[in-house]
Design a protein around this motif. Structure first.
Motif, PDB file in Angstrom:
ATOM      1  N   ILE A  85      11.443  11.139  10.122  1.00  0.00           N
ATOM      2  CA  ILE A  85      10.654  12.074   9.315  1.00  0.00           C
ATOM      3  C   ILE A  85       9.197  11.664   9.337  1.00  0.00           C
ATOM      4  CG2 ILE A  85      10.334  13.099   7.026  1.00  0.00           C
ATOM      5  CD1 ILE A  85      13.069  12.397   6.327  1.00  0.00           C
ATOM      6  N   VAL A 143       8.151   4.929  18.734  1.00  0.00           N
ATOM      7  CA  VAL A 143       9.324   4.869  17.844  1.00  0.00           C
ATOM      8  C   VAL A 143      10.462   5.727  18.402  1.00  0.00           C
ATOM      9  CG1 VAL A 143      10.197   5.502  15.558  1.00  0.00           C
ATOM     10  CG2 VAL A 143       8.024   4.310  15.769  1.00  0.00           C
ATOM     11  N   GLY A 200       9.332   4.024   7.993  1.00  0.00           N
ATOM     12  CA  GLY A 200       8.589   2.892   7.479  1.00  0.00           C
ATOM     13  C   GLY A 200       8.108   3.168   6.063  1.00  0.00           C
ATOM     14  N   LEU A 210       6.187  -1.572  13.691  1.00  0.00           N
ATOM     15  CA  LEU A 210       4.921  -0.850  13.826  1.00  0.00           C
ATOM     16  C   LEU A 210       4.267  -1.204  15.152  1.00  0.00           C
ATOM     17  CD1 LEU A 210       3.538  -1.151  10.199  1.00  0.00           C
ATOM     18  CD2 LEU A 210       4.368   0.921  11.342  1.00  0.00           C
ATOM     19  N   ASN A 268       0.773  -1.077  17.169  1.00  0.00           N
ATOM     20  CA  ASN A 268      -0.688  -0.901  17.147  1.00  0.00           C
ATOM     21  C   ASN A 268      -1.119   0.023  16.007  1.00  0.00           C
ATOM     22  OD1 ASN A 268      -3.399  -0.834  17.753  1.00  0.00           O
ATOM     23  ND2 ASN A 268      -3.187   0.395  19.611  1.00  0.00           N
ATOM     24  N   SER A 320      -2.393   5.811  14.253  1.00  0.00           N
ATOM     25  CA  SER A 320      -2.236   6.235  12.864  1.00  0.00           C
ATOM     26  C   SER A 320      -2.884   7.610  12.724  1.00  0.00           C
ATOM     27  CB  SER A 320      -2.908   5.201  11.951  1.00  0.00           C
ATOM     28  OG  SER A 320      -3.785   5.793  11.029  1.00  0.00           O
ATOM     29  N   GLY A 321      -2.195   8.510  12.050  1.00  0.00           N
ATOM     30  CA  GLY A 321      -2.721   9.858  11.863  1.00  0.00           C
ATOM     31  C   GLY A 321      -4.083   9.842  11.185  1.00  0.00           C
ATOM     32  N   SER A 322      -4.225   9.015  10.143  1.00  0.00           N
ATOM     33  CA  SER A 322      -5.502   8.954   9.405  1.00  0.00           C
ATOM     34  C   SER A 322      -6.639   8.529  10.332  1.00  0.00           C
ATOM     35  CB  SER A 322      -5.413   7.957   8.252  1.00  0.00           C
ATOM     36  OG  SER A 322      -4.241   8.150   7.523  1.00  0.00           O
ATOM     37  N   ARG A 349      -7.536  11.433  12.725  1.00  0.00           N
ATOM     38  CA  ARG A 349      -8.317  12.483  12.042  1.00  0.00           C
ATOM     39  C   ARG A 349      -9.733  12.004  11.754  1.00  0.00           C
ATOM     40  NH1 ARG A 349      -3.461  12.537   9.202  1.00  0.00           N
ATOM     41  NH2 ARG A 349      -4.436  11.757   7.298  1.00  0.00           N
TER      42      ARG A 349
HETATM   43  P1  ATP Z   1      -0.947   9.392   8.245  1.00  0.00           P
HETATM   44  O1  ATP Z   1      -1.996   8.337   8.402  1.00  0.00           O
HETATM   45  O2  ATP Z   1      -1.487  10.781   8.202  1.00  0.00           O
HETATM   46  O3  ATP Z   1       0.035   9.100   7.134  1.00  0.00           O
HETATM   47  P2  ATP Z   1       0.951   8.325  10.154  1.00  0.00           P
HETATM   48  O4  ATP Z   1       0.392   7.716  11.388  1.00  0.00           O
HETATM   49  O5  ATP Z   1       1.426   7.392   9.067  1.00  0.00           O
HETATM   50  O6  ATP Z   1      -0.122   9.377   9.621  1.00  0.00           O
HETATM   51  P3  ATP Z   1       3.307   9.889   9.689  1.00  0.00           P
HETATM   52  O7  ATP Z   1       3.595  11.255  10.180  1.00  0.00           O
HETATM   53  O8  ATP Z   1       2.987   9.674   8.249  1.00  0.00           O
HETATM   54  O9  ATP Z   1       2.105   9.306  10.587  1.00  0.00           O
HETATM   55  O10 ATP Z   1       4.449   8.879  10.141  1.00  0.00           O
HETATM   56  C1  ATP Z   1       5.803   9.220  10.288  1.00  0.00           C
HETATM   57  C2  ATP Z   1       6.608   7.969  10.550  1.00  0.00           C
HETATM   58  O11 ATP Z   1       6.132   7.305  11.728  1.00  0.00           O
HETATM   59  C3  ATP Z   1       6.498   6.955   9.406  1.00  0.00           C
HETATM   60  O12 ATP Z   1       7.784   6.483   9.077  1.00  0.00           O
HETATM   61  C4  ATP Z   1       5.652   5.848   9.956  1.00  0.00           C
HETATM   62  O13 ATP Z   1       6.051   4.600   9.433  1.00  0.00           O
HETATM   63  C5  ATP Z   1       5.929   5.933  11.477  1.00  0.00           C
HETATM   64  N1  ATP Z   1       4.773   5.466  12.240  1.00  0.00           N
HETATM   65  C6  ATP Z   1       3.523   5.954  12.169  1.00  0.00           C
HETATM   66  N2  ATP Z   1       2.687   5.287  12.983  1.00  0.00           N
HETATM   67  C7  ATP Z   1       3.428   4.331  13.591  1.00  0.00           C
HETATM   68  C8  ATP Z   1       3.142   3.282  14.544  1.00  0.00           C
HETATM   69  N3  ATP Z   1       1.897   3.080  15.029  1.00  0.00           N
HETATM   70  N4  ATP Z   1       4.150   2.481  14.938  1.00  0.00           N
HETATM   71  C9  ATP Z   1       5.383   2.656  14.446  1.00  0.00           C
HETATM   72  N5  ATP Z   1       5.725   3.610  13.537  1.00  0.00           N
HETATM   73  C10 ATP Z   1       4.765   4.448  13.120  1.00  0.00           C
END
Ligand code: ATP
Ligand code: MG
Length: 171
Positions: free
Chosen positions: A6, A19, A100, A120, A122, A127-129, A132
């Motif tokens: 999710i 992942v 996570g 996790l 890198n 990371s989505g944030s 953006r």
């Molecule tokens: P935001 O910063 O907008 O929250 P995000 O990168 O956390 O974006 P999500 O859509 O919130 O992306 O993440 C969905 C799932 O993917 C979460 O369970 C998160 O832990 C996992 N995830 C996100 N980035 C990584 C990563 N770099 N490595 C492993 N798992 C990740």
């Protein structure tokens, strides 16, 4: 054996792709739920569910993920104690949840589901944030997402959308 991932996928990036490749080693079928599906056109959630669905579908196709996968948009319900039932009402039956997120893990564990925390990858950049932030700042973000996502963002003029959303209507 079916596994559930999710996320909001705003946007889908290489951390998510990594992942999914790990999950594909453990399960036969992958269920991907797009959370906060009703949200779009905000700084936190710029892309629509349909756009995110395209990002995921095309990325998995391009990366030759040799598993059956399902991508399902899920709207928020403002009720954590009903949330797992809500997800289950919309998805194929799944045996394990990959997340996570502490709240997500807690809610599925209380519902008796097997929960795994993927490592996790890198996380500072994938990371989505961060993506953006880079889109708004005019910094390179393309290297953090699959090629298919670059194409979808271009098709929907996503970077300009984000920048316009950040503008103020004050003088
Ligand atoms: P935001 O910063 O907008 O929250 P995000 O990168 O956390 O974006 P999500 O859509 O919130 O992306 O993440 C969905 C799932 O993917 C979460 O369970 C998160 O832990 C996992 N995830 C996100 N980035 C990584 C990563 N770099 N490595 C492993 N798992 C990740
Ligand atoms: Mg997140």
């Amino acid at each position: 054996m079916r596994g559930l991932l999710i996320g909001r996928f705003q946007p889908f990036h290489l951390g998510h792709m990594y992942v999914i490749e790990r999950i594909a080693e453990e399960v036969d079928e992958i269920v991907i739920a797009i959370g906060s599906a009703q949200k779009s056109h905000t700084l936190e959630n710029p892309f629509t569910a349909g756009e995110r669905l395209m990002m995921i579908f095309k990325s998995l196709q391009q990366n030759n993920v040799r598993r059956t996968w399902y991508v399902i948009p899920v709207n928020d319900i403002d009720n954590n104690s009903l949330w797992v039932s809500h997800i289950r009402s919309l998805t194929p039956p799944f045996h394990r949840v990959y997340s996570g997120n502490p709240l997500v893990k807690r809610l599925f564990r209380e519902a008796g589901k097997d929960v795994a925390t993927p490592p996790l990858y890198n996380r500072k950049e994938y990371s989505g944030s961060e993506i953006r932030r880079r889109m708004l700042a005019g910094e390179p973000w393309e290297e953090l997402v699959p090629e298919a996502v670059v194409e979808v963002v271009r098709e929907v003029d996503g970077v300009r959308r984000l920048r316009e959303l950040a503008e103020s209507d004050r003088a």
